[in-house]
Design an enzyme around this catalytic site. Structure first.
Site, PDB file in Angstrom:
ATOM      1  N   ASP A   1       0.856  -1.196   0.028  1.00 53.76           N
ATOM      2  CA  ASP A   1      -0.167  -0.101  -0.058  1.00 53.76           C
ATOM      3  C   ASP A   1       1.179   1.293  -0.041  1.00 53.76           C
ATOM      4  OD1 ASP A   1      -2.272   1.714   0.534  1.00 53.76           O
ATOM      5  OD2 ASP A   1      -1.629   1.907   2.535  1.00 53.76           O
ATOM      6  N   LEU A   2       0.586   2.383  -0.268  1.00 54.55           N
ATOM      7  CA  LEU A   2       1.193   3.633  -0.379  1.00 54.55           C
ATOM      8  C   LEU A   2       1.260   4.448   1.028  1.00 54.55           C
ATOM      9  CD1 LEU A   2       3.221   5.464  -1.968  1.00 54.55           C
ATOM     10  CD2 LEU A   2       1.250   6.475  -2.979  1.00 54.55           C
ATOM     11  N   ASP A   3      -0.225   5.308   1.044  1.00 53.69           N
ATOM     12  CA  ASP A   3      -0.366   6.270   2.110  1.00 53.69           C
ATOM     13  C   ASP A   3      -0.243   5.299   3.235  1.00 53.69           C
ATOM     14  OD1 ASP A   3      -0.573   8.473   0.398  1.00 53.69           O
ATOM     15  OD2 ASP A   3      -2.745   7.815  -0.028  1.00 53.69           O
TER      16      ASP A   3
ATOM     17  N   THR B   1       1.804  10.448   4.282  1.00 52.58           N
ATOM     18  CA  THR B   1       0.838  11.253   3.370  1.00 52.58           C
ATOM     19  C   THR B   1      -0.579  11.255   4.040  1.00 52.58           C
ATOM     20  OG1 THR B   1       0.670   9.566   1.921  1.00 52.58           O
ATOM     21  CG2 THR B   1       1.898  11.420   1.124  1.00 52.58           C
TER      22      THR B   1
ATOM     23  N   LYS C   1      -8.626   6.078   5.886  1.00 55.01           N
ATOM     24  CA  LYS C   1      -7.266   5.191   5.271  1.00 55.01           C
ATOM     25  C   LYS C   1      -7.758   4.193   4.384  1.00 55.01           C
ATOM     26  CE  LYS C   1      -4.153   6.633   9.051  1.00 55.01           C
ATOM     27  NZ  LYS C   1      -3.852   6.342  10.429  1.00 55.01           N
TER      28      LYS C   1
ATOM     29  N   LYS D   1     -10.803  -1.045  -2.020  1.00 57.39           N
ATOM     30  CA  LYS D   1     -10.471  -1.900  -0.843  1.00 57.39           C
ATOM     31  C   LYS D   1     -11.867  -1.584   0.295  1.00 57.39           C
ATOM     32  CE  LYS D   1      -5.863  -0.424  -0.947  1.00 57.39           C
ATOM     33  NZ  LYS D   1      -4.711   0.313  -0.598  1.00 57.39           N
TER      34      LYS D   1
ATOM     35  N   GLU E   1       0.007  -3.458   4.566  1.00 59.18           N
ATOM     36  CA  GLU E   1      -1.085  -2.426   4.529  1.00 59.18           C
ATOM     37  C   GLU E   1      -1.226  -1.746   6.190  1.00 59.18           C
ATOM     38  OE1 GLU E   1      -3.855  -0.534   3.738  1.00 59.18           O
ATOM     39  OE2 GLU E   1      -4.179  -1.259   1.830  1.00 59.18           O
ATOM     40  N   ASP E   2      -1.688  -0.518   6.070  1.00 52.35           N
ATOM     41  CA  ASP E   2      -2.109   0.340   7.164  1.00 52.35           C
ATOM     42  C   ASP E   2      -3.536   0.432   7.745  1.00 52.35           C
ATOM     43  OD1 ASP E   2      -2.564   2.326   5.274  1.00 52.35           O
ATOM     44  OD2 ASP E   2      -2.214   3.810   6.493  1.00 52.35           O
TER      45      ASP E   2
HETATM   46  P1  B16 Z   1      -6.597  10.261  -3.743  1.00 51.36           P
HETATM   47  P2  B16 Z   1      -3.608   4.061   0.175  1.00 51.36           P
HETATM   48  C1  B16 Z   1      -5.584   6.117  -0.073  1.00 51.36           C
HETATM   49  O1  B16 Z   1      -4.169   5.447  -0.190  1.00 51.36           O
HETATM   50  C2  B16 Z   1      -5.607   7.015   1.384  1.00 51.36           C
HETATM   51  O2  B16 Z   1      -5.245   5.978   2.391  1.00 51.36           O
HETATM   52  C3  B16 Z   1      -6.918   7.396   1.542  1.00 51.36           C
HETATM   53  O3  B16 Z   1      -6.985   7.967   2.512  1.00 51.36           O
HETATM   54  C4  B16 Z   1      -7.488   8.197   0.111  1.00 51.36           C
HETATM   55  O4  B16 Z   1      -8.739   8.564   0.299  1.00 51.36           O
HETATM   56  C5  B16 Z   1      -7.385   7.424  -1.101  1.00 51.36           C
HETATM   57  O5  B16 Z   1      -6.018   6.720  -1.412  1.00 51.36           O
HETATM   58  C6  B16 Z   1      -7.725   8.049  -2.350  1.00 51.36           C
HETATM   59  O6  B16 Z   1      -6.681   8.982  -2.708  1.00 51.36           O
HETATM   60  O7  B16 Z   1      -7.722  11.087  -3.540  1.00 51.36           O
HETATM   61  O8  B16 Z   1      -5.517  10.575  -3.831  1.00 51.36           O
HETATM   62  O9  B16 Z   1      -7.185   9.124  -5.052  1.00 51.36           O
HETATM   63  O10 B16 Z   1      -3.634   3.974   1.597  1.00 51.36           O
HETATM   64  O11 B16 Z   1      -4.588   3.047  -0.563  1.00 51.36           O
HETATM   65  O12 B16 Z   1      -2.545   4.288  -0.604  1.00 51.36           O
HETATM   66 MG    MG Z   2      -2.771   3.258   3.378  1.00 46.62          MG
END
Ligand code: B16
Ligand code: MG
Length: 218
Positions: free
Chosen positions: A12-14, A20, A48, A148, A172-173
Site C-alpha cells: 500500500d502507499l499512504d 501522506t 485510510k 478496498k 497495509e496500514d
Molecule cells: P486520492 P492508500 C488511499 O491511499 C488513502 O489512504 C485514502 O485516505 C485516500 O482517500 C485514497 O488513497 C484515495 O486517494 O484521493 O489521492 O485518489 O492508503 O490506498 O495508498
Molecule cells: Mg494506506
C-alpha cells in the site's frame, strides 16, 4: 513461520511507504471547515485506504446538510486540489521508517514488487519520494472497479508482478486494505496499530520492524 516462502511483495502507499495520511486528513479538514463544519480526528483512521468518493461520504456524515451528486463531485475535486498542493512539498524525507531500506533489500534479492494504492495520486507521490523505479508494477487506481476491502486491487497487483497471490505478502496500514489482502489470498502484514489491524496475520509498528528474511529468501 519456519522458512521464507514468499516470492512477491505488494505494498500500500499512504501510511506504509509515504507519510501522506496526514495530508489527506488536512485536505478533508480544510474542505469541511470551508463548508462550515468540522471533522473529528477519528476520520483520519476511517478514510485510510478508502477511495476518494467513499472518503467524501464519510466526511459528509459530519455536515449539516445534504449535497447533490454534482456538488459531491465538486467537493471531491476541491479536496484533491488541496491534497495535490500539500504533496507538492514531498521529498524522500517523507518516506515512512524502514520503507526505503525494505524496497532496496527486496529489489536486491530479485523479489518483484507491486503497488496497490487506492490513490489516483500514487505516481506523483512515488516520483516525489524518489522510489518509482523500485516498483515492477503499479496498479492504476482509476482502473479499479471495486475499491478496498474488495480484493480486486491486490489481485491486479499480483497479476502485474506475475506472482500467484498465495506467494505474495501484502503490506497495509488500513483495516479495509488488510481485508483486501486477506480476500486476495495473500499473507497480510499490518503496519501500525495492532488493535485496528486485528485481521492481519501479523502487525508491526513500522516497516523498519519487519524482519524480511523471515518471509523472503534474501
Ligand atoms: P486520492 P492508500 C488511499 O491511499 C488513502 O489512504 C485514502 O485516505 C485516500 O482517500 C485514497 O488513497 C484515495 O486517494 O484521493 O489521492 O485518489 O492508503 O490506498 O495508498
Ligand atoms: Mg494506506
Amino acid at each position: 513461520m519456519t522458512e521464507p516462502r514468499f516470492t512477491g511483495a505488494v505494498f500500500d502507499l499512504d501510511g506504509v511507504i509515504a507519510d501522506t495520511a496526514r495530508f489527506h486528513f488536512l485536505a478533508w479538514q480544510r474542505l469541511a471547515l470551508e463548508e462550515g463544519f468540522d471533522i473529528p480526528h477519528e476520520v483520519d483512521d476511517r478514510v485510510k485506504g478508502v477511495d476518494r468518493m467513499a472518503s467524501l461520504r464519510i466526511v459528509l456524515e459530519y455536515a449539516d446538510r445534504q449535497y447533490s451528486a454534482p456538488e459531491q463531485e465538486a467537493l471531491a475535486a476541491r479536496k484533491n486540489g488541496y491534497y495535490v498542493d500539500l504533496i507538492a512539498s514531498l521529498t524522500p524525507a517523507d518516506m515512512l521508517p524502514g520503507a526505503g531500506e525494505v524496497l532496496r533489500t527486496l529489489r536486491a534479492a530479485g523479489i518483484p514488487i507491486g503497488l496497490a494504492s487506492a490513490s489516483k495520486n500514487a505516481l506523483p507521490v512515488l516520483k516525489a519520494l524518489g522510489v518509482l523505479d523500485e516498483f515492477d508494477f503499479v496498479v492504476d487506481a482509476a482502473t479499479v472497479t471495486n475499491g478496498k476491502p474488495d480484493p480486486e486491487i491486490f489481485l491486479k497487483a499480483a497479476v502485474g508482478i506475475g506472482i500467484a497471490p498465495a506467494n505474495c505478502v501484502g503490506f497495509e496500514d488500513a483495516p479495509a486494505g488488510v481485508t483486501s489482502i486477506r480476500q486476495a489470498g495473500m499473507y497480510a502484514i499490518g503496519i501500525g496499530n495492532a488493535e485496528l489491524l486485528r485481521e492481519a496475520d501479523e502487525v508491526f509498528p513500522t516497516l523498519a520492524d519487519v524482519s524480511l528474511a523471515r518471509y523472503f529468501k534474501l
